[in-house]
Each structure stands twice: as structure tokens, then as C-alpha cells.
Design an enzyme around this catalytic site. Structure first.
Site, PDB file in Angstrom:
ATOM      1  N   LEU A   1      65.754  32.077 -14.988  1.00 48.05           N
ATOM      2  CA  LEU A   1      65.087  31.874 -16.271  1.00 48.05           C
ATOM      3  C   LEU A   1      65.203  33.149 -17.087  1.00 48.05           C
ATOM      4  O   LEU A   1      65.098  34.258 -16.549  1.00 48.05           O
ATOM      5  CB  LEU A   1      63.610  31.539 -16.058  1.00 48.05           C
ATOM      6  CG  LEU A   1      63.303  30.243 -15.304  1.00 48.05           C
ATOM      7  CD1 LEU A   1      61.841  30.228 -14.870  1.00 48.05           C
ATOM      8  CD2 LEU A   1      63.608  29.036 -16.179  1.00 48.05           C
TER       9      LEU A   1
ATOM     10  N   GLY B   1      69.279  38.557 -20.781  1.00 51.08           N
ATOM     11  CA  GLY B   1      68.133  38.968 -19.995  1.00 51.08           C
ATOM     12  C   GLY B   1      68.239  38.508 -18.554  1.00 51.08           C
ATOM     13  O   GLY B   1      69.315  38.506 -17.946  1.00 51.08           O
ATOM     14  N   CYS B   2      67.109  38.070 -17.991  1.00 48.38           N
ATOM     15  CA  CYS B   2      67.059  37.695 -16.576  1.00 48.38           C
ATOM     16  C   CYS B   2      67.954  36.513 -16.238  1.00 48.38           C
ATOM     17  O   CYS B   2      68.311  36.319 -15.070  1.00 48.38           O
ATOM     18  CB  CYS B   2      65.618  37.396 -16.172  1.00 48.38           C
ATOM     19  SG  CYS B   2      64.528  38.840 -16.210  1.00 48.38           S
ATOM     20  N   ALA B   3      68.302  35.694 -17.212  1.00 51.30           N
ATOM     21  CA  ALA B   3      69.188  34.552 -16.958  1.00 51.30           C
ATOM     22  C   ALA B   3      70.653  34.966 -16.832  1.00 51.30           C
ATOM     23  O   ALA B   3      71.504  34.143 -16.483  1.00 51.30           O
ATOM     24  CB  ALA B   3      69.045  33.508 -18.068  1.00 51.30           C
ATOM     25  N   GLY B   4      70.957  36.226 -17.102  1.00 55.75           N
ATOM     26  CA  GLY B   4      72.344  36.661 -17.180  1.00 55.75           C
ATOM     27  C   GLY B   4      73.140  36.543 -15.906  1.00 55.75           C
ATOM     28  O   GLY B   4      74.359  36.373 -15.952  1.00 55.75           O
TER      29      GLY B   4
END
Length: 350
Positions: free
Chosen positions: A335, A141-144
Site C-alpha cells: 500500500l 512511496g511504500c507501494a514502489g
């Protein structure tokens, strides 16, 4: 002593269709006002999200017809492959390399399912060698963006001399839906855009930054904060708990712990380069990390121009930061679902 891992290049790519926030808000009101009882109260998110425009893989009209999972998948395969090629080509050109010189390809994407994965679909167009190692990564997700950068650096460090190409592609807009609406769907409609970023990494000198260290922190019992729900329409967003107050309360001790693993402390970081999940998330990060309010200016600018593109967004911020002059030590952080914080410490190249 292991050789330093350098980031030789960084490139971004956006799809062709512009979605001005005012236009999206008007269309959303027409679609949702009569089917979602709390819409009038929720509609202010279009004004407070910090987004002025974003880019999408498909034209606006495409999203206004109900779409099945196979239709969304077909759009993902086409759009994501094009963005992969665009971002990777620019990154290789900046590094003065060809696809045939790439030894390891790391592909990060969580907004669609591709088997064969995107780097295989782009292989012929980019001239990758048949023996290049392919490492597709799903679910970050956004942490990728931050996690992918850390992973690519570890692979480069463990394979001295290898050229590692990291490509991050997300088509968040494909999660848009008109039926079975939740509050999270409306927030996503106000925030999400599509985009891609790519880096080339290699042991040795060169490039614009050296990767010092990377780390992750996953909080127990937080699976419900962020993720995808799966239904016949495809992937739908989950924001089951409010992210800004969680980040405000929990990010600082997690960041302190991650930095300590590299022998660093918060005071030794000259600039945090953060994933701008939304305006309230940016403000929460500033509070948690004692950053002057408004200090995350690059994050605000990227959010305004591109929306939240999930994983590649933080590399858009890093690209903006390096073009105006990278700080002596930066920490790239994001995050994402898990719920996880990821951090990568960078030193400006001499």
C-alpha cells in the site's frame, strides 16, 4: 502466447549504521518531551511499532543537528548511490550477469531528489552500457516495491531477450526532523529505516519465480492518507488518516478486483507477501485477507530487523520467503500514497 517473465535474482542491501529501537526511543524522549505536549501519550509507539532495530545511511549524531534540504539531499545522493551499487551488484552476481549485459534499468526511489538519477550516478561503477534504457520512477512511496516489480516485468515481457534490472532505494530516515513536529513525525521516527533491493528479470526460463500478472488499485479522494509535505527542511511525512482501519475495510475488495483481472481469486493464493508498514498495518492486512493472525511471520521479522524502509521492504520479505521455500503461488502486495494498492502474482519456478 507471450514468453513467461522470470525473476532471475533478488538481492537486498542495508546501510552501515544500526539504530536500536531502545536507543532511538531514549534520544527521541530527550528531544521531543518538552516541545511536543502530547509526547508522553505518543511515546508508546516505540514499543508497539514492532521494530527492534533498523539501519540508517547516517550515524545517529548526524540526525541530532538541524539539517537543511541541501544537506539532506547531499546525504541522499551519497547514501542512495552506495546502496544502489551494493544491491545491484549482488543481484547481477546472483544472475551471473554483468552491468554491461543490462538493457533496461528501472530505478524506484521517493525519499530524495536526484537529477541525474541514481542509475546514471552508478553507471561507471556498474559498467552499464551507454545505450541502456534508464527509467527512474518517483512518487510511489511504500507501494514502489510491488509496483516497480510489476513495471519491470511488463518491460521484460514487451522486450523479449532484454535483461531488466530493477533497483529500489529509500532513505526514509532523512525525513527526521526536530522542529514543527506532528504526530506523523513521531510515528515515522519509531518506524523508518533505510535500505535497498534489486532484481534481475528476463523473458524465458530460470530464476526462482515467474511473474504471472500485476495490477494496481487507487481509491478516489484519498490523497491525504499518505505522502510528503515539502518545506525548507526537505520532505516531511504525511499520515493524515489512519492507515490500519482503511486497510482493514478496503483492501479485500480491491485485492479481489486486482486478482480477478488475472483470472484469479483469493482462494488460489498460497501466500501473500506484504509490505509491513507497521505492526498495526500487518494485523489489518491479516484481518482483511483472512490470513491467520500471526501468519505474516516474514513481514514481522523484516519489520523487527529493518523497520519500515518504504518501497524495498516488501522485497526484503520476498527474499526471506524464497530462502525458506516459496509457495506455489505468491502475491506480492503493498500500500502506498495515492492511496494505492499494488499486487504482483508470482508462480514458483519449476
Amino acid at each position: 502466447m507471450p514468453q513467461p517473465v522470470s525473476i532471475l535474482s533478488l538481492a537486498t542491501a542495508s546501510p552501515p549504521h544500526q539504530l536500536p529501537q531502545a536507543e532511538v526511543a531514549a534520544v527521541a524522549r530527550g528531544l521531543f518531551q518538552h516541545v511536543f505536549p502530547q509526547y508522553d501519550r505518543m511515546a508508546k509507539v516505540f514499543d508497539t511499532a514492532g521494530v527492534r532495530t533498523r539501519q540508517a545511511a547516517m550515524p545517529m549524531d548526524w540526525y541530532l543537528t538541524p539539517r537543511s534540504w541541501p544537506e539532506r539531499t547531499e546525504a541522499y545522493l551519497q547514501g542512495a548511490t552506495e546502496l544502489f551499487v551494493a544491491a545491484a551488484s549482488k543481484a547481477l552476481d546472483e544472475a551471473s550477469l554483468t552491468g554491461g549485459e543490462v538493457d533496461i534499468i528501472v530505478t524506484v526511489s521517493s525519499t530524495g531528489v536526484a537529477t541525474p538519477s541514481l542509475e546514471a550516478r552508478a553507471m561507471g561503477r556498474l559498467g552499464f552500457r551507454p545505450d541502456a534504457a534508464r527509467i527512474p520512477v518517483f512518487g510511489l512511496g511504500c507501494a514502489g516495491g510491488a509496483t516497480g516489480l510489476g513495471l519491470a516485468a511488463r518491460l521484460a515481457r514487451s522486450s523479449p531477450g532484454a535483461v531488466v534490472l530493477l533497483v529500489i532505494v529509500e532513505l526514509c530516515t532523512l525525513a527526521f526532523r526536530m522542529a514543527d513536529l506532528t504526530k506523523a513525525d513521531i510515528v515515522a521516527t519509531a518506524l523508518f529505516g533505510d535500505g535497498a533491493a534489486a532484481c534481475v528479470l528476463k523473458c524465458g526460463e530460470g530464476g526462482f519465480a515467474v511473474v504471472e500478472a500485476s495490477a494496481e488499485h487507487t481509491w478516489p479522494d484519498t490523497l491525504d492518507i499518505m505522502g510528503w509535505r515539502v518545506d525548507p527542511e526537505g520532505l516531511g511525512v504525511i499520515f493524515a488518516r489512519a492507515i490500519p482501519p482503511f486497510a482493514r475495510a478496503e483492501l479485500r475488495p480491491a485485492m479481489t478486483s486486482m486478482l480477478a483481472g488475472a483470472g484469479l481469486c483469493l482462494d488460489q493464493v498460497d501466500r501473500f507477501v506484504c509490505h509491513p508498514g507497521g505492526m498495526k498495518v500487518i494485523e489489518a492486512i491479516e484481518a482483511a485477507l483472512s490470513i491467520t493472525q500471526g501468519g505474516l511471520d516474514h513481514e514481522r521479522a523484516v519489520l523487527a530487523q529493518h523497520g519500515n524502509m518504504s518501497a524495498p521492504t516488501v522485497l526484503f520479505v520476498l527474499d526471506r520467503a524464497r530462502r525458506v521455500g516459496l509457495a506455489e503461488r505468491s502475491v506480492v502486495t503493498a500500500l502506498g500514497p495515492g492511496f494505492t494498492a499494488s499486487a504482483v502474482s508470482l508462480k514458483r519456478a519449476a
